[in-house]
Design an enzyme around this catalytic site. Structure first.
Site, short mmCIF file in Angstrom:
data_model
loop_
_atom_site.label_atom_id
_atom_site.label_comp_id
_atom_site.label_asym_id
_atom_site.label_seq_id
_atom_site.Cartn_x
_atom_site.Cartn_y
_atom_site.Cartn_z
N SER A 158 0.84 -1.20 0.00
CA SER A 158 0.00 0.00 0.00
C SER A 158 0.88 1.25 0.00
O SER A 158 1.75 1.41 0.84
CB SER A 158 -0.90 -0.01 1.25
OG SER A 158 -1.73 1.11 1.26
N GLY A 159 0.63 2.13 -0.97
CA GLY A 159 1.42 3.36 -1.08
C GLY A 159 2.55 3.28 -2.06
O GLY A 159 3.28 4.25 -2.26
N THR A 163 -1.99 1.85 -8.05
CA THR A 163 -3.17 2.41 -8.71
C THR A 163 -2.77 3.40 -9.79
O THR A 163 -3.32 3.39 -10.90
CB THR A 163 -4.08 3.09 -7.66
OG1 THR A 163 -4.48 2.11 -6.68
CG2 THR A 163 -5.31 3.68 -8.31
N SER A 212 -5.49 3.89 -0.79
CA SER A 212 -5.17 2.46 -0.85
C SER A 212 -6.36 1.67 -1.38
O SER A 212 -7.49 1.82 -0.90
CB SER A 212 -4.81 1.96 0.55
OG SER A 212 -4.61 0.56 0.53
N SER A 213 -6.12 0.84 -2.38
CA SER A 213 -7.17 -0.04 -2.91
C SER A 213 -7.42 -1.14 -1.90
O SER A 213 -6.52 -1.91 -1.58
CB SER A 213 -6.74 -0.64 -4.25
OG SER A 213 -6.53 0.36 -5.21
N GLU A 439 1.15 -8.29 3.06
CA GLU A 439 0.91 -7.44 4.23
C GLU A 439 1.29 -8.16 5.52
O GLU A 439 0.99 -9.35 5.69
CB GLU A 439 -0.57 -7.01 4.30
CG GLU A 439 -0.98 -6.06 3.20
CD GLU A 439 -2.37 -5.50 3.37
OE1 GLU A 439 -2.74 -4.60 2.60
OE2 GLU A 439 -3.10 -5.95 4.28
#
Length: 842
Positions: A158-159, A163, A212-213, A439
């Site tokens: 994430s980050g 996207t 974040s998706s 994650e």
């Protein structure tokens, strides 16, 4: 990655340093299997020789654009190359056919304008600088020329910029396969505009990323026989439903809630909304706004995007009525009722929110209250209506909100797909996968388990692809690769998905038994996998469990696994919403098929997700894959900051280092004959003398140095892991001896030249000094002679003066005497005359 290399005193190496991952330095001393390194940062480091990696002192100052060109393909070399390029704003780097994209956290518009698209259109891969457009172009050209579907897999934490990278890919594919609009919006415009809609309802701010998706997305872009976009479809995976009701500071809920609260006042009045701080589902965190983002403008942009993808005004109104209803539902609170284990609305405020939610959902408030506070149990004898206590009613309320939101998101995806339209006659497609990365947090629940399971599947696919690319390279160069071992993570996948004894199967089994709890589920896992090398039972917990994934060990908390895995809609909720006077809301909850038997009613999120994931893998296996690994350079989300430890962890989690390990299992170092001879020709000068060809010369050098296991291809030399370092060490020794010889000769020459110069200077100095002394002596003697002469002259002068004085005195005296004599004579004569006169007178 762990091959022993020849390290000697004076070698430049990389050594582990906890604060910066790796630090470079020079070996100053070796004691047995340990070495003392003088690090570049001034520290003295003592490390095992086996943990040191050689540093390429001839590496390009600006790094290399393809890391397969690195002399040493290892962790510190990869990290240093990425850091060097990031400092120069070179955010893209290849590792073979894999693109690594480091998030710059700033707008680099010049990289994505139409001029840049034109440059990469049709350009051979690797001819221009690494770029996301180059990957998309290769996929498009391969699809056109080979008639085979392709896929582009974008991954990262994430980050990391997944996207945005996906947006750039889709923009470039629309540029290549787009066409002018004739009637209404084109397919590519609708595909691009679907992004803001899905982001509004599927993205949220997390600790690591402002956008974040919270779902996986696979976009299939279909092309006709002319290479034009003719259709598209969006597949989504595992929306994080729990976020609707559970967020932690400083995260945010899904964007759509905040966008609606920032809508124009007439909209807020229609939905009876206030400041987001007043809603329970939003005020669990103190973060309500995003820096540099206007929720009011994003609301209008989302509305425009909905228009483009074909969502009517009436449907948009119904969508936001559902969103507003969820906010009101979160503010419904319960208190104990008069009966045992019963609950009622806590106060007038809760009553207001329930009535408002019922109004927005167009259902009966009384039935709504019963759906939240009561359960109907059907037995063979009778139908029993059971009340829920306040805690159970709160859980029912949250489950109701999550179910509605999940159904709404699924409807949006289906609507986008039907609006865009699919081309049934399309033979080829390009799929773009934007999916969550590996994650590992302080607290990891069912969502992280599914996410990491996804990454295990993708990692296996990635490993197979990388191994396949290695095989293709070896086949092209006509070398033997049959003995190279393949790195596989099948044991982890078996642990998770194998039937009947995998974690998912055991979880489903626990969910089907009413008396099962997370404690009994955890104990079942401990018993089943007590000897599995990938399963770890923590010593200080009775319900947690850990799995050793390819990217590292992750500790999971099982306390909510059972609740989150149950994929069912409460019958009372289903009945309530199916009876809604709003056709849109009733359409979200169609009545279940009557033939569904009681025994087959149970379904689980885990099992459904496993099926979706397998379908995704089947699609990917039928396409030619291309990989983009996105990397987040720092956790503060700011430009020009490169945190080595953070990046190294992502490279491990993203499989980049796994790809390097696969390469190292074969021949990680490849050099063309010219490059090899240019670098190592000094090891055996006689091997390159004469007119022998380059291939033979390379073979002579390697054989003369006693290396084994290497292979000579058609155009390149292939070296096993560690052999490049061995050659470099020997080259260093040759250069060291040559340098010492040159230094000795140069020092001799310099000293002789210095001696001759000193001697000449000494002679000159002596001559000058002697001349100076002679001059001084002559001057002194001249002065002495002059002094003597002066004295003599003075004495002569004095003598002359004295003589003159004497002469003058003598003359004066003589004159005086003569005068006196004359006077006397005159007197005498006078007297004589007088006497004569007298005498005469007489």
């Amino acid at each position: 990655m762990g091959t022993k290399v020849n390290i000697i005193v004076g070698s430049h190496v990389w050594a582990e340093e906890p604060d910066v991952a790796w630090v470079d330095g020079e070996v100053v001393k070796i004691n047995g299997d340990e070495a003392e390194i003088q690090a570049a940062n001034g520290k003295k480091i003592v490390s095992k020789l086996s943990k040191l990696y050689p540093k390429d002192m001839e590496a390009a100052a600006g790094g290399v654009d393809d890391m397969t060109k690195l002399s040493y393909l290892h962790e510190p070399g990869v990290l240093q190359n990425l850091a060097t390029r990031y400092e120069l704003n070179e955010i893209y780097t290849y590792t073979g056919n894999i693109l690594i994209a480091v998030n710059p956290f700033q707008r680099l518009q010049h990289l994505y304008d139409s001029h840049m698209m034109q440059q990469y259109k049709g350009a051979p891969f690797g001819e221009l600088s690494p770029h996301v457009f180059a990957v998309a172009d290769v996929a498009y050209r391969a699809m056109i020329h080979e008639g085979r579907s392709n896929s582009i897999l974008v991954s990262g934490e994430s980050g990391a910029g997944k996207t945005e990278t996906t947006k750039m890919l889709m923009q470039y594919l629309a540029y290549l396969g787009g066409r002018a609009a004739t009637e209404g919006r084109t397919v590519e415009q609708q595909v691009l505009e679907s992004n803001p809609v899905l982001e509004a309802f599927g993205n949220a701010k997390t600790v690591r990323n402002n956008n974040s998706s919270r779902f996986g997305k696979f976009v299939e872009i279909q092309f006709d026989k002319h290479g034009r976009i003719s259709g598209a479809a969006v597949r989504t995976y595992l929306l994080e439903r729990s976020r609707v009701c559970q967020i932690s500071d400083p995260e945010r809920n899904y964007h759509c809630f905040y966008l609606l609260c920032a809508a124009p006042q007439e909209e807020l009045d229609k939905y009876k909304l206030e400041n987001p701080r007043t809603y329970h589902y939003l005020n669990k965190s103190n973060c309500y706004d995003l820096v540099g983002v206007s929720d009011a403008r994003e609301y209008l942009a989302t509305r425009r995007a909905m228009d483009i993808v074909g969502i009517s005004t009436q449907e948009q109104d119904a969508i936001f009525r559902v969103v507003a209803a969820i906010l009101h539902i979160g503010n419904i609170e319960f208190a104990k009722g008069k009966e045992v284990d019963s609950s009622v609305l806590k106060d007038d405020k809760s009553k207001f929110h329930l009535e408002t939610a019922a109004e927005l959902l167009m259902c009966d408030p009384g039935a709504f209250t019963d759906a939240l506070c009561k359960r109907v149990m059907v037995t063979p004898e009778e139908v029993i209506k059971r009340s829920l206590d306040p805690y159970s009613a709160t859980i029912s309320r949250d489950g109701f909100a999550k179910t509605i939101y999940s159904r709404l998101f699924d409807w949006l995806v289906d609507k986008i797909n039907s609006s865009i339209g699919q081309d049934a006659n399309s033979k080829c497609l390009i799929g773009v996968l934007d999916i969550y990365g590996f994650e590992s947090f302080k607290s990891n629940s069912f969502e992280q388990f599914c996410i990491n399971y996804t990454n295990e599947k993708l990692q296996q696919h990635f490993n197979q692809h990388v191994f396949k690319m290695e095989q293709e390279e070896y086949t092209k160069e006509q070398i033997d690769w049959s003995y190279i071992e393949f790195v596989d993570n099948q044991d982890v996948l078996d642990l998770i998905e194998k039937k009947p004894g995998g974690v998912i199967a055991l979880l489903d089994e626990a969910c089907m038994f009413p008396k099962s709890t997370h404690e009994t589920f955890a104990q079942k896992l401990y018993q089943t996998f007590q000897k599995h090398k990938r399963f770890v039972k923590p010593k200080l917990s009775r319900t947690d469990f850990a799995i050793a994934h390819y990217a590292g060990e992750v500790l999971y908390q099982s306390d909510q696994f059972l609740d989150k895995n149950k994929d069912y809609v409460v019958a009372e909720h289903q009945e309530l919403l199916s009876a809604s006077r709003c056709s849109f809301i009733a359409g979200l909850f169609p009545p279940p098929p009557e033939e569904t038997s009681k025994s087959s009613k149970f379904s689980s999120i885990g099992a459904r997700f496993k099926q979706q994931l397998q379908a995704l893998m089947d699609t990917l296996n039928s396409t030619e894959p291309h990989y983009i690994r996105c990397v987040k350079p720092n956790n503060v989300l700011k430009p020009a900051i490169f945190e080595n430890v953070n990046v190294m962890q992502q490279l491990r989690c993203g499989g980049v280092l796994e790809a390097i390990r696969i390469s190292c299992a074969g021949y990680p170092t490849r050099r063309t004959f010219y490059e090899f001879l240019h670098r190592f020709g000094i090891l055996a000068p006689d091997a390159i003398e004469g007119n022998c060809d380059e291939k033979a010369a390379c073979k002579r050098i390697l054989e003369k140095k006693g290396l084994i296991g290497f292979q000579i291809g058609k155009t390149k030399v292939f070296l096993r892991a560690g052999q490049m370092a061995e050659l470099d060490a020997r080259r260093t020794e040759v250069l060291s001896v040559a340098a010492k010889t040159i230094q000795g000769k140069i020092r001799t020459h310099i000293m002789r030249k210095k001696f001759v110069s000193l001697r000449k200077a000494s002679v000159c100095f002596q001559a000058v000094w002697r001349g100076t002394l002679a001059c001084k002596l002559y001057d002194r003697m001249r002065r002495q002679a002059a002094s003597v002469k002066i004295q003599k002259n003075q004495r002569g002068h004095q003598a002359r003066r004295s003589y003159k004085l004497q002469v003058s005195s003598v003359l004066v005296i003589q004159a005086a005497l003569r005068a006196m004599a004359a006077r006397n004579e005159f007197r005498h004569k006078k007297r004589s005359k007088a006497a004569v006169t007298i005498q005469g007178s007489l």
